[in-house]
Design a protein around this motif. Structure first.
Motif, mmCIF file in Angstrom:
data_model
loop_
_atom_site.group_PDB
_atom_site.id
_atom_site.type_symbol
_atom_site.label_atom_id
_atom_site.label_comp_id
_atom_site.label_asym_id
_atom_site.label_seq_id
_atom_site.Cartn_x
_atom_site.Cartn_y
_atom_site.Cartn_z
ATOM 1 N N PHE A 26 55.058 46.879 6.635
ATOM 2 C CA PHE A 26 54.692 45.499 6.936
ATOM 3 C C PHE A 26 55.608 44.931 8.011
ATOM 4 O O PHE A 26 56.795 45.232 8.062
ATOM 5 C CB PHE A 26 54.771 44.637 5.672
ATOM 6 N N LYS A 27 55.006 44.104 8.835
ATOM 7 C CA LYS A 27 55.732 43.441 9.909
ATOM 8 C C LYS A 27 55.512 41.944 9.758
ATOM 9 O O LYS A 27 54.403 41.493 9.469
ATOM 10 C CB LYS A 27 55.185 43.921 11.254
ATOM 11 N N THR A 28 56.556 41.155 9.974
ATOM 12 C CA THR A 28 56.434 39.704 9.952
ATOM 13 C C THR A 28 55.873 39.240 11.295
ATOM 14 O O THR A 28 56.317 39.693 12.352
ATOM 15 C CB THR A 28 57.808 39.052 9.695
ATOM 16 N N ASP B 49 49.820 34.049 15.282
ATOM 17 C CA ASP B 49 49.508 35.397 15.761
ATOM 18 C C ASP B 49 48.571 36.158 14.824
ATOM 19 O O ASP B 49 48.308 37.342 15.053
ATOM 20 C CB ASP B 49 50.793 36.194 15.970
ATOM 21 N N ILE B 50 48.056 35.510 13.795
ATOM 22 C CA ILE B 50 47.072 36.149 12.916
ATOM 23 C C ILE B 50 45.828 36.435 13.756
ATOM 24 O O ILE B 50 45.249 35.525 14.349
ATOM 25 C CB ILE B 50 46.723 35.249 11.710
ATOM 26 N N ALA B 51 45.432 37.694 13.798
ATOM 27 C CA ALA B 51 44.315 38.104 14.656
ATOM 28 C C ALA B 51 42.957 37.954 13.968
ATOM 29 O O ALA B 51 41.929 37.949 14.633
ATOM 30 C CB ALA B 51 44.508 39.555 15.098
ATOM 31 N N ASP B 52 42.946 37.843 12.646
ATOM 32 C CA ASP B 52 41.686 37.790 11.900
ATOM 33 C C ASP B 52 40.894 36.519 12.196
ATOM 34 O O ASP B 52 41.475 35.449 12.379
ATOM 35 C CB ASP B 52 41.958 37.818 10.392
ATOM 36 N N ASN B 53 39.583 36.648 12.192
ATOM 37 C CA ASN B 53 38.697 35.492 12.223
ATOM 38 C C ASN B 53 38.770 34.860 10.837
ATOM 39 O O ASN B 53 38.458 35.515 9.832
ATOM 40 C CB ASN B 53 37.272 35.956 12.546
ATOM 41 N N SER B 54 39.196 33.613 10.748
ATOM 42 C CA SER B 54 39.414 32.998 9.429
ATOM 43 C C SER B 54 38.125 32.850 8.623
ATOM 44 O O SER B 54 38.152 32.920 7.397
ATOM 45 C CB SER B 54 40.124 31.651 9.563
ATOM 46 N N PHE B 55 36.994 32.663 9.277
ATOM 47 C CA PHE B 55 35.723 32.567 8.543
ATOM 48 C C PHE B 55 35.405 33.886 7.847
ATOM 49 O O PHE B 55 34.990 33.915 6.690
ATOM 50 C CB PHE B 55 34.575 32.180 9.489
ATOM 51 N N ARG B 56 35.608 34.987 8.562
ATOM 52 C CA ARG B 56 35.353 36.304 7.979
ATOM 53 C C ARG B 56 36.428 36.643 6.937
ATOM 54 O O ARG B 56 36.122 37.128 5.862
ATOM 55 C CB ARG B 56 35.325 37.368 9.082
ATOM 56 N N ILE C 196 52.279 27.432 5.489
ATOM 57 C CA ILE C 196 52.433 28.890 5.600
ATOM 58 C C ILE C 196 53.857 29.134 6.072
ATOM 59 O O ILE C 196 54.215 28.834 7.217
ATOM 60 C CB ILE C 196 51.409 29.486 6.585
ATOM 61 N N VAL C 197 54.706 29.640 5.167
ATOM 62 C CA VAL C 197 56.122 29.799 5.479
ATOM 63 C C VAL C 197 56.452 31.192 6.007
ATOM 64 O O VAL C 197 57.515 31.388 6.626
ATOM 65 C CB VAL C 197 57.010 29.459 4.260
ATOM 66 N N LYS C 198 55.564 32.151 5.754
ATOM 67 C CA LYS C 198 55.783 33.524 6.253
ATOM 68 C C LYS C 198 54.450 34.243 6.234
ATOM 69 O O LYS C 198 53.621 34.024 5.355
ATOM 70 C CB LYS C 198 56.802 34.263 5.385
ATOM 71 N N ILE D 267 52.982 38.318 6.720
ATOM 72 C CA ILE D 267 53.241 39.728 6.975
ATOM 73 C C ILE D 267 51.913 40.448 7.150
ATOM 74 O O ILE D 267 50.911 40.058 6.545
ATOM 75 C CB ILE D 267 54.103 40.408 5.880
ATOM 76 N N VAL D 268 51.927 41.462 7.992
ATOM 77 C CA VAL D 268 50.721 42.236 8.270
ATOM 78 C C VAL D 268 51.077 43.719 8.168
ATOM 79 O O VAL D 268 52.157 44.136 8.575
ATOM 80 C CB VAL D 268 50.146 41.853 9.657
ATOM 81 N N ASP D 269 50.149 44.483 7.589
ATOM 82 C CA ASP D 269 50.331 45.931 7.471
ATOM 83 C C ASP D 269 50.075 46.535 8.846
ATOM 84 O O ASP D 269 48.968 46.411 9.373
ATOM 85 C CB ASP D 269 49.363 46.486 6.425
ATOM 86 N N LYS D 270 51.040 47.202 9.406
ATOM 87 C CA LYS D 270 50.922 47.744 10.762
ATOM 88 C C LYS D 270 50.566 49.234 10.777
ATOM 89 O O LYS D 270 50.645 49.872 11.799
ATOM 90 C CB LYS D 270 52.237 47.541 11.519
ATOM 91 N N ARG D 271 50.144 49.786 9.621
ATOM 92 C CA ARG D 271 49.751 51.207 9.603
ATOM 93 C C ARG D 271 48.485 51.437 10.356
ATOM 94 O O ARG D 271 47.599 50.695 10.469
ATOM 95 C CB ARG D 271 49.592 51.710 8.176
#
Length: 178
Positions: free
Chosen positions: A2-4, A9-16, A170-172, A174-178
């Motif tokens: 995981f990377k902070t 920088d969240i890349a996801d479409n929030s609706f999806r 949203i205080v932190k 993390i995203v799985d970078k695998r």
């Protein structure tokens, strides 16, 4: 691994991410020992497909909506923090399980084949691909007199079990970078 990342920088479409992929709202009870040590207690998670992310009060925030009957609501109400975990498509069975069984009756993590982890005493789901760690800022039950579209109220609240809206910083992230 995981990377902070920053919330912006969240890349996801929030609706999806919320409406289609769903998320797990996870919270736990905590107690403080005389020496100031924080201990985590009962933990629970529930599937949610209503919510949002954005900016409010000059902070990155997430909103969630919990019905009064949900056990997770009791834990969110008793804690300052909770997490929102977004899992991949292969976890739909686990998400369905966590949305259709009560944590009040027992552990959901084992039967759903999910693992709980803690970051600064905030529980989150290890199998997540994205996790938002949130600090509650505001909570307000929906008021039936405030609906401007009665049809929406009648379709969603036949039992008068109005959600409570939570706005959390949203205080932190993390995203799985695998």
């Amino acid at each position: 691994m995981f990377k902070t990342i920053r919330p912006e920088d969240i890349a996801d479409n929030s609706f999806r991410m919320i409406g289609k992929d769903w998320m797990l709202v996870t919270a736990c009870t905590t107690t403080e020992d005389e020496d100031g040590t924080i201990r985590t207690g009962r933990v629970n998670t529930m599937t949610a497909s209503w919510g949002g992310v954005g900016i409010l009060w000059n902070k990155p925030v997430a909103t969630i909506y919990l019905r009064p009957s949900r056990y997770t609501k009791e834990l969110v109400d008793s804690s300052e923090y909770f997490s929102l975990s977004v899992l991949g498509e292969k976890y739909k069975t686990a998400l369905n399980y966590c949305g259709s069984h009560s944590g009040r009756d027992g552990d959901k993590f084992g039967p759903a084949k999910l693992d709980v982890e803690y970051m600064n005493n905030i529980p989150w789901v290890k199998q997540a691909r994205l996790v938002l760690f949130c600090r509650k800022l505001y909570a307000q039950p929906f008021d039936p007199y405030c609906f401007t579209d009665e049809k929406v109220m009648n379709q969603n609240y036949k039992k008068d079990d109005f959600h409570t809206m939570y706005i959390a910083e949203i205080v932190k992230v993390i995203v799985d970078k695998r």
